[in-house]
Design a protein around this motif. Sequence first.
Motif, mmCIF file in Angstrom:
data_model
loop_
_atom_site.group_PDB
_atom_site.id
_atom_site.type_symbol
_atom_site.label_atom_id
_atom_site.label_comp_id
_atom_site.label_asym_id
_atom_site.label_seq_id
_atom_site.Cartn_x
_atom_site.Cartn_y
_atom_site.Cartn_z
ATOM 1 N N CYS A 161 0.817 -1.214 0.000
ATOM 2 C CA CYS A 161 0.000 0.000 0.000
ATOM 3 C C CYS A 161 0.852 1.265 0.000
ATOM 4 N N ARG B 104 4.005 1.352 -1.656
ATOM 5 C CA ARG B 104 4.817 1.363 -2.865
ATOM 6 C C ARG B 104 3.955 1.748 -4.038
ATOM 7 N N SER B 105 4.572 2.379 -4.978
ATOM 8 C CA SER B 105 3.862 2.747 -6.195
ATOM 9 C C SER B 105 4.891 2.892 -7.301
ATOM 10 N N GLU C 207 5.297 5.486 -8.933
ATOM 11 C CA GLU C 207 5.835 6.833 -8.765
ATOM 12 C C GLU C 207 6.960 6.866 -7.724
ATOM 13 N N THR C 208 6.797 6.163 -6.592
ATOM 14 C CA THR C 208 7.882 6.153 -5.602
ATOM 15 C C THR C 208 9.090 5.418 -6.153
ATOM 16 N N THR D 62 -1.386 11.723 -2.951
ATOM 17 C CA THR D 62 -2.215 11.372 -4.102
ATOM 18 C C THR D 62 -3.587 12.014 -3.959
ATOM 19 N N VAL E 278 -0.362 12.647 -8.529
ATOM 20 C CA VAL E 278 0.585 12.037 -7.604
ATOM 21 C C VAL E 278 1.805 12.932 -7.518
#
Length: 136
Positions: A25, A27-28, A30-31, A90, A106
């Motif tokens: 939840c 991590r993405s 974008e990160t 976000t 984001v």
Amino acid sequence: MLLACTSRICPWGVAVLLLASLPACMRSPETDTAFAFIRAMAEGDFPKAESYFAEDAASNDVPESTQVFWNDLTGRMGAFKSITTFMMITGDIAGIHPESARHKMVTVSITCQFESGSADIWMSFSEDGKVTSLYL
């Protein structure tokens, strides 16, 4: 939604491990991109850093040259040491006109430690995960 991660010392090896060990939840794409972008600049791989920019990024929202951006930053702050914190924000935003479609926004902020202090590098992302703006 606001997600944040902090650590007292986060050298590159730990930064990568830290990101890899985050719950799903937090991590993405974008990160992951933000960490890779900072890593590329710290390693002097400016063409790789620039490959993360969206093709249609506004010229006033991204530096003309990541090398000039990074050299200016390290010229003022000293050598890069580590990533100490990061934060992801976000949300949904609407366009200027009422008929505009809403779209996902984001923004990732990464706090970097340098020899003489820290600096926050802010990146906003397009819906396809490319960097559309870069600010200190």
